[in-house]
Design an enzyme around this catalytic site. Structure first.
Site, PDB file in Angstrom:
ATOM      1  N   ARG A   1       0.849  -1.180   0.000  1.00  0.00           N
ATOM      2  CA  ARG A   1       0.000   0.000   0.000  1.00  0.00           C
ATOM      3  C   ARG A   1       0.885   1.229   0.000  1.00  0.00           C
ATOM      4  O   ARG A   1       1.976   1.228   0.581  1.00  0.00           O
ATOM      5  CB  ARG A   1      -0.875   0.049   1.269  1.00  0.00           C
ATOM      6  CG  ARG A   1      -2.131  -0.790   1.207  1.00  0.00           C
ATOM      7  CD  ARG A   1      -3.165  -0.183   0.253  1.00  0.00           C
ATOM      8  NE  ARG A   1      -4.391  -0.961   0.196  1.00  0.00           N
ATOM      9  CZ  ARG A   1      -4.635  -1.977  -0.636  1.00  0.00           C
ATOM     10  NH1 ARG A   1      -3.714  -2.358  -1.508  1.00  0.00           N
ATOM     11  NH2 ARG A   1      -5.789  -2.604  -0.635  1.00  0.00           N
TER      12      ARG A   1
ATOM     13  N   GLU B   1      -2.140   7.820  -4.071  1.00  0.00           N
ATOM     14  CA  GLU B   1      -2.421   7.426  -5.453  1.00  0.00           C
ATOM     15  C   GLU B   1      -3.878   7.729  -5.815  1.00  0.00           C
ATOM     16  O   GLU B   1      -4.729   7.737  -4.934  1.00  0.00           O
ATOM     17  CB  GLU B   1      -2.113   5.924  -5.654  1.00  0.00           C
ATOM     18  CG  GLU B   1      -2.994   4.982  -4.865  1.00  0.00           C
ATOM     19  CD  GLU B   1      -2.553   3.510  -5.009  1.00  0.00           C
ATOM     20  OE1 GLU B   1      -1.356   3.209  -4.858  1.00  0.00           O
ATOM     21  OE2 GLU B   1      -3.457   2.690  -5.243  1.00  0.00           O
TER      22      GLU B   1
ATOM     23  N   HIS C   1      -0.833   0.257  -9.650  1.00  0.00           N
ATOM     24  CA  HIS C   1      -1.609  -0.618  -8.743  1.00  0.00           C
ATOM     25  C   HIS C   1      -2.291  -1.741  -9.534  1.00  0.00           C
ATOM     26  O   HIS C   1      -3.523  -1.847  -9.554  1.00  0.00           O
ATOM     27  CB  HIS C   1      -2.637   0.200  -7.945  1.00  0.00           C
ATOM     28  CG  HIS C   1      -3.061  -0.479  -6.674  1.00  0.00           C
ATOM     29  ND1 HIS C   1      -3.392   0.196  -5.524  1.00  0.00           N
ATOM     30  CD2 HIS C   1      -3.217  -1.803  -6.367  1.00  0.00           C
ATOM     31  CE1 HIS C   1      -3.739  -0.671  -4.577  1.00  0.00           C
ATOM     32  NE2 HIS C   1      -3.641  -1.897  -5.068  1.00  0.00           N
TER      33      HIS C   1
HETATM   34  C1  DGY Z   1      -5.950  -5.548  -2.816  1.00  0.00           C
HETATM   35  O1  DGY Z   1      -6.778  -6.425  -3.029  1.00  0.00           O
HETATM   36  O2  DGY Z   1      -5.789  -5.072  -1.692  1.00  0.00           O
HETATM   37  C2  DGY Z   1      -5.135  -5.102  -3.971  1.00  0.00           C
HETATM   38  O3  DGY Z   1      -4.227  -4.113  -3.629  1.00  0.00           O
HETATM   39  C3  DGY Z   1      -6.043  -4.612  -5.073  1.00  0.00           C
HETATM   40  O4  DGY Z   1      -6.664  -3.450  -4.677  1.00  0.00           O
END
Ligand code: DGY
Length: 327
Positions: A239, A268, A286
């Site tokens: 993240r 982001e 992402h």
């Molecule tokens: C998640 O599932 O957390 C991935 O980062 C996709 O958003």
């Protein structure tokens, strides 16, 4: 009366059709990015919401949407949910674990390889017409096979990356996690538990796979980057906010570390401008879970959580205690 749900972003039409068999569905196939107050407006009188990971579900929204019973995230991460506030409001949260583990581990390993072998940098050079001859020292990168792979955050995706590195590339795998894995899982991943300090100091390639929370905010900042080897690479598929992006850009420019690969960013889809101007970086928007079968499986799991809870009173992958009224 039929229960009402909101799908807050564009999603596979077949998943909308599945939900429409059970609910009065409001969808957003134009993919409008609603402000928090527009989201509240859209959610009025609805019992469920299908979220995709970016929609903030907090105390203010919950207070304004008293009919809401469940928020089903199409993501394994759920840092967009204030789970304490949801529990207090009697609203269930669900996520989409497991179905994306291997696909996201694939992307993590791809980014590691692209970063270590300078794929983006060398492609930009070629496209710019700068390639006129072979040179012995052109785009020299780091080896992956036989190198030390460090993993910070050893959940399911971290373990997938460890297995790829250890079994596929003969890497020595070290990891740090809040809790140490059991011996059988460590053996399966051929992974050794080390302190965060040792991880930073000895990894040739460090991959971040820990969940975001207040305690992991800027877990990798200037001090941590300074402890890494100057030849090391860093990959973040977890993240944004786990890495201090400004400090990372500076470390890349000063060659405190050799290179980085990032799939996630603080704030982001905005990207820190300094990250866009350093050459020794691979940037992706992402896309960790972005394969068709996986994204479909994630969407179906979120839909099944809505149906499971609102129709059959049992969600598949709950994150907080089920409110007594429905359980
Ligand atoms: C998640 O599932 O957390 C991935 O980062 C996709 O958003």
């Amino acid at each position: 009366m039929q229960q009402k749900i909101l799908i807050s972003r564009a999603i596979f039409p077949e998943v909308i059709a599945k939900l429409a068999q059970h609910f009065d569905v409001t969808s957003n196939q134009d993919d409008v990015l609603w402000t928090p107050s527009q989201l509240i407006e859209q959610l009025a009188c609805k019992q469920g919401i299908f979220t995709t990971g970016g929609e903030r579900i907090d105390a203010a929204l919950l207070a304004a949407c008293p009919d809401l019973r469940i928020c089903a995230n199409m993501a394994v991460g759920y840092n967009n949910f204030d789970l304490d506030a949801m529990t207090a409001a009697g609203v269930l949260g669900t996520n989409a674990p497991d179905v994306l583990t291997e696909t996201t581990a694939d992307l993590g390993f791809s980014l590691l390889m692209a970063t270590a072998r300078r794929l983006a940098e060398s492609e930009h050079y070629l496209r710019a017409g700068l390639w006129t001859r072979w040179r012995y020292d052109m785009f020299i990168g780091a080896d992956i096979h036989g190198a030390t792979l460090g993993i910070l955050g050893m959940g399911r995706i971290g373990q997938g990356i460890a297995r790829r590195g250890a079994h596929g590339f003969g890497m020595k795998v070290i990891y740090h996690n809040r809790t140490r894995l059991d011996a059988a899982t460590e053996a399966d991943c051929k992974a050794c538990y080390v302190s965060k300090e040792e991880l930073l100091r000895t990894a040739d390639h460090l991959v971040l796979v820990l969940p975001y929370s207040a305690s992991s905010h800027h877990a990798i900042g200037a001090a941590e980057l300074a402890r890494m080897k100057p030849s090391a690479t860093l990959v973040n598929i977890a993240r944004g906010g786990i890495v201090d992006d400004a400090a990372l850009a500076l470390a890349l420019r000063n060659r405190t570390i050799a290179a980085a690969g990032l799939d996630v960013f603080e704030g982001e889809p905005k990207v820190h401008p300094d990250l866009l101007t350093v050459p020794n970086i691979v940037l992706t928007p992402h896309i960790g879970s972005a394969s068709l079968p996986t994204r479909l499986a994630m969407a179906h799991l979120a839909a099944d959580n809505l149906i499971g809870y609102l129709v059959n009173k049992k969600a598949l992958t709950p994150l907080n205690p089920a409110p007594a009224a429905l359980a």
